[in-house]
Design a protein around this motif. Structure first.
Motif, PDB file in Angstrom:
ATOM      1  N   ARG A 163      48.624  35.379  40.129  1.00 55.91           N
ATOM      2  CA  ARG A 163      48.247  35.208  38.727  1.00 55.91           C
ATOM      3  C   ARG A 163      49.079  36.066  37.791  1.00 55.91           C
ATOM      4  NH1 ARG A 163      42.799  35.711  40.858  1.00 55.91           N
ATOM      5  NH2 ARG A 163      42.056  37.152  39.268  1.00 55.91           N
ATOM      6  N   GLY A 164      49.999  36.851  38.348  1.00 59.30           N
ATOM      7  CA  GLY A 164      50.877  37.658  37.510  1.00 59.30           C
ATOM      8  C   GLY A 164      50.181  38.781  36.778  1.00 59.30           C
ATOM      9  N   THR A 165      49.109  39.321  37.386  1.00 61.99           N
ATOM     10  CA  THR A 165      48.365  40.409  36.739  1.00 61.99           C
ATOM     11  C   THR A 165      48.997  41.776  36.970  1.00 61.99           C
ATOM     12  OG1 THR A 165      46.957  40.785  38.682  1.00 61.99           O
ATOM     13  CG2 THR A 165      46.210  39.117  37.069  1.00 61.99           C
ATOM     14  N   GLY A 166      49.858  41.869  37.982  1.00 62.61           N
ATOM     15  CA  GLY A 166      50.372  43.172  38.394  1.00 62.61           C
ATOM     16  C   GLY A 166      49.526  43.823  39.467  1.00 62.61           C
ATOM     17  N   GLY A 167      48.339  43.245  39.736  1.00 63.13           N
ATOM     18  CA  GLY A 167      47.498  43.745  40.813  1.00 63.13           C
ATOM     19  C   GLY A 167      47.876  43.108  42.139  1.00 63.13           C
ATOM     20  N   VAL A 168      47.145  43.488  43.183  1.00 65.51           N
ATOM     21  CA  VAL A 168      47.383  42.947  44.516  1.00 65.51           C
ATOM     22  C   VAL A 168      46.142  42.155  44.920  1.00 65.51           C
ATOM     23  CG1 VAL A 168      47.948  43.490  46.917  1.00 65.51           C
ATOM     24  CG2 VAL A 168      48.848  44.916  45.061  1.00 65.51           C
ATOM     25  N   GLU A 169      46.351  40.960  45.427  1.00 66.94           N
ATOM     26  CA  GLU A 169      45.252  40.032  45.649  1.00 66.94           C
ATOM     27  C   GLU A 169      44.813  39.977  47.106  1.00 66.94           C
ATOM     28  OE1 GLU A 169      46.561  36.968  42.056  1.00 66.94           O
ATOM     29  OE2 GLU A 169      47.107  36.541  44.148  1.00 66.94           O
ATOM     30  N   VAL A 209      41.766  39.737  42.584  1.00 73.70           N
ATOM     31  CA  VAL A 209      42.544  40.946  42.327  1.00 73.70           C
ATOM     32  C   VAL A 209      41.699  42.094  42.873  1.00 73.70           C
ATOM     33  CG1 VAL A 209      43.696  42.410  40.634  1.00 73.70           C
ATOM     34  CG2 VAL A 209      43.548  39.944  40.249  1.00 73.70           C
ATOM     35  N   ALA A 210      42.144  42.689  43.961  1.00 75.23           N
ATOM     36  CA  ALA A 210      41.309  43.604  44.748  1.00 75.23           C
ATOM     37  C   ALA A 210      41.621  45.058  44.408  1.00 75.23           C
ATOM     38  CB  ALA A 210      41.539  43.362  46.233  1.00 75.23           C
ATOM     39  N   ARG A 264      38.259  41.072  40.813  1.00 79.69           N
ATOM     40  CA  ARG A 264      38.253  40.047  39.775  1.00 79.69           C
ATOM     41  C   ARG A 264      38.623  38.724  40.429  1.00 79.69           C
ATOM     42  NH1 ARG A 264      37.808  40.151  34.401  1.00 79.69           N
ATOM     43  NH2 ARG A 264      38.114  42.420  34.338  1.00 79.69           N
ATOM     44  N   ASP A 265      37.719  37.741  40.355  1.00 77.60           N
ATOM     45  CA  ASP A 265      37.918  36.497  41.078  1.00 77.60           C
ATOM     46  C   ASP A 265      38.892  35.568  40.351  1.00 77.60           C
ATOM     47  OD1 ASP A 265      36.524  35.000  39.128  1.00 77.60           O
ATOM     48  OD2 ASP A 265      34.649  34.997  40.269  1.00 77.60           O
ATOM     49  N   ARG A 266      39.161  34.425  40.941  1.00 69.41           N
ATOM     50  CA  ARG A 266      40.168  33.496  40.402  1.00 69.41           C
ATOM     51  C   ARG A 266      39.744  32.899  39.065  1.00 69.41           C
ATOM     52  NH1 ARG A 266      40.225  28.434  44.515  1.00 69.41           N
ATOM     53  NH2 ARG A 266      41.636  27.556  42.964  1.00 69.41           N
ATOM     54  N   ASN A 267      38.436  33.017  38.735  1.00 68.24           N
ATOM     55  CA  ASN A 267      37.931  32.513  37.462  1.00 68.24           C
ATOM     56  C   ASN A 267      37.919  33.579  36.370  1.00 68.24           C
ATOM     57  OD1 ASN A 267      37.159  29.970  38.792  1.00 68.24           O
ATOM     58  ND2 ASN A 267      35.592  31.238  39.787  1.00 68.24           N
ATOM     59  N   GLY A 268      38.415  34.770  36.724  1.00 70.06           N
ATOM     60  CA  GLY A 268      38.467  35.865  35.771  1.00 70.06           C
ATOM     61  C   GLY A 268      37.205  36.694  35.691  1.00 70.06           C
TER      62      GLY A 268
END
Length: 493
Positions: A163-169, A209-210, A264-268
């Motif tokens: 999702r390009g958040t910068g976090g790790v999923e 995003v874990a 943070r799940d795939r739905n935000g």
């Protein structure tokens, strides 16, 4: 001193194991220590090729090496007892790395596994600590591991930020090892089609995003910067990436009202399950001392949340989904030894050893009278739960003995000794006096302790006296550089 004559006499004739010796007058601790060292030795063997170097295995129900536990937090402790096994374990994971850069989550006799990532403890920190403990001399090892970890970092950036958040999923439950936790209800156990680069498009919530995966990578990159600098490379790109990942952690996973980290799940939406994710994040050097103090008082030392009489629980106790079945592999409630093994990285980083000591006493007492070294404990009774001869439990026990009434080498070359003899343990686990011996450099160090305090001897000469509850840090030459008295804030009810 006369009061220690008996324990010192026994200590000086005691057979060492893994380079150290331990004796206890009264209680079951000495027998259990011997059992722990013997079972740990059985957890060190070649994996796959019988002619390969012996490595640490997880033990119990897990007949192989897992990168998250065996290869990282467990090797942090094992490095003080069997450094050659730590080196071989790390290098084995690097040797099994896939062409695209993915390090296997496990290595078993049948080969490496790549169906998940399962790493929440920074491998680079374990590598760096081993390099320092080994005298900063093994450049070949450091270069090999640096190359492997750099490639793994690139793999994570490519495949685990969809999702390009910068976090790790996290794509599945097993990515974090949080088996049976409500955190992953309605998420698949394994990655899609058994491949760590794929997530199930039909799953309603993942990718997450874990927070633990993101904190791990932020800390990993900070240590990669140290290693890069040591090897003569520019550390600044790693430091910039670490800061960027840390910013994503706060932006994506922090809930200011609850003061808790959530997926943070795939739905935000935030998955508001309070679990030992908090302790995992703190064990990755996230937050300053004031932040840790807030988390300690609000969550970790709250007996309605995570502080049980027998260890930190894997789910908040005030969550109605709390799992009371400690007899199975569950991260939905029971105290897990991997969580206990990770705790010192958080508490010692923020100089809260007093609180760590208080939280450790019930766990030590439980293990001292248990019939095995399990993965889980009943947080209420301390009764041993799932599996046996589990190397994280074995290493936690050896670490606790050395940390609170032994002689503990530090990565920076110093040595720490403490006077918290186990004379006040419950469940019939208490000893009257204890002794601990370790060779430091060319000298024999001996520590003898009882309910009043401890004496340190170097090559037979007394060099230091500590009152109960005191801890000292010394140089390898025996010069005292710091002393402290361990105190704790009270648990919150």
């Amino acid at each position: 001193m006369a009061r220690f004559d008996d324990v010192l006499s026994r200590l000086r004739s005691a057979e060492p194991a893994f380079g150290v010796a331990f004796v206890a007058e009264g209680g079951p601790l000495e027998v259990r220590w011997r059992q722990a060292t013997a079972e740990l030795a059985s957890c060190i063997r070649p994996v796959g090729d019988p002619g390969s170097d012996p490595i640490l295995i997880e033990g119990g129900a897990y007949d192989g090496a897992w990168i998250e536990s065996t290869g990282t937090i467990s090797t942090d402790v094992l490095g003080r007892f069997a450094p050659e096994v730590v080196r071989a374990t790390h290098l084995r994971f690097a040797a099994e790395q896939r062409e695209d850069g993915l390090i296997p989550y496990k290595v078993i006799d049948e080969g490496p596994g790549f169906s998940q990532i399962q790493i929440v403890t920074p491998l680079a920190r374990s590598v760096w600590n081993h390099y320092l403990l080994s005298g900063r001399a093994d450049r070949e090892y450091l270069e090999t591991m640096y190359a492997a970890m750099s490639r793994m970092d690139a793999w994570l950036a490519t495949y685990r930020d969809t999702r390009g958040t910068g976090g790790v999923e996290a794509f599945c439950t097993f990515d974090t090892g949080h088996d049976a936790s409500p955190r992953f209800w309605f998420a698949p156990d394994r990655c899609f089609r058994g491949e760590a680069s794929l997530w199930d498009p039909d799953a309603p919530l993942v990718p997450y995003v874990a927070p633990d995966l993101t904190a791990n990578v932020a800390c990993q990159r900070a240590y990669l910067a140290l290693i890069a600098e040591e090897l003569g490379h520019d550390p600044s790109p790693w430091r910039a990436r670490a800061e960027s990942t840390l910013a994503a952690l706060w932006e994506q996973c922090w809930h200011a009202d609850d003061e808790m980290f959530y997926d943070r799940d795939r739905n935000g939406e935030l998955v508001r399950v309070a679990s030992d994710v908090l302790l995992r994040v703190l064990a990755c050097d996230v937050g300053d001392d004031d932040f840790f103090d807030r988390m300690l008082r609000k969550h970790l030392f709250d007996t309605r949340r995570f502080l049980s009489p027998h260890g930190f629980t894997s789910l908040a106790m005030d969550d109605p989904r709390f799992d009371h079945d400690f007899t199975r592999n569950s991260w939905g409630g029971p105290a897990n030894f991997l969580a206990q093994l990770r705790a010192p990285a958080a508490f010692e980083h923020h100089r809260r050893a007093g609180e760590l000591a208080l939280a450790s006493q019930g766990v030590l007492a439980a293990l001292a009278v248990a019939d095995r070294f399990p993965q889980t404990l009943d947080p209420w009774s301390g009764e041993a739960g799932y599996t046996q001869a589990y190397s994280p439990a074995l290493l936690w026990f050896l670490d606790a003995v050395e940390r609170w009434f032994g002689i503990l080498p530090l990565p920076d070359g110093g040595v720490r000794v403490a006077a918290l003899a186990p004379t006040r343990l419950d469940h019939g686990a208490a000893a009257r006096a204890v002794g601990y011996r370790r060779v430091v450099g060319d000298s024999v160090w001996e520590l003898a302790g009882d309910d009043e305090g401890a004496l340190l001897f170097i090559d037979g000469a007394q060099v230091l006296e500590l009152a109960r509850g005191e801890r000292a840090t010394l140089t390898a030459a025996g010069e005292v550089v710091a002393r402290e008295t361990l105190r704790s804030v009270p648990p919150r009810f």
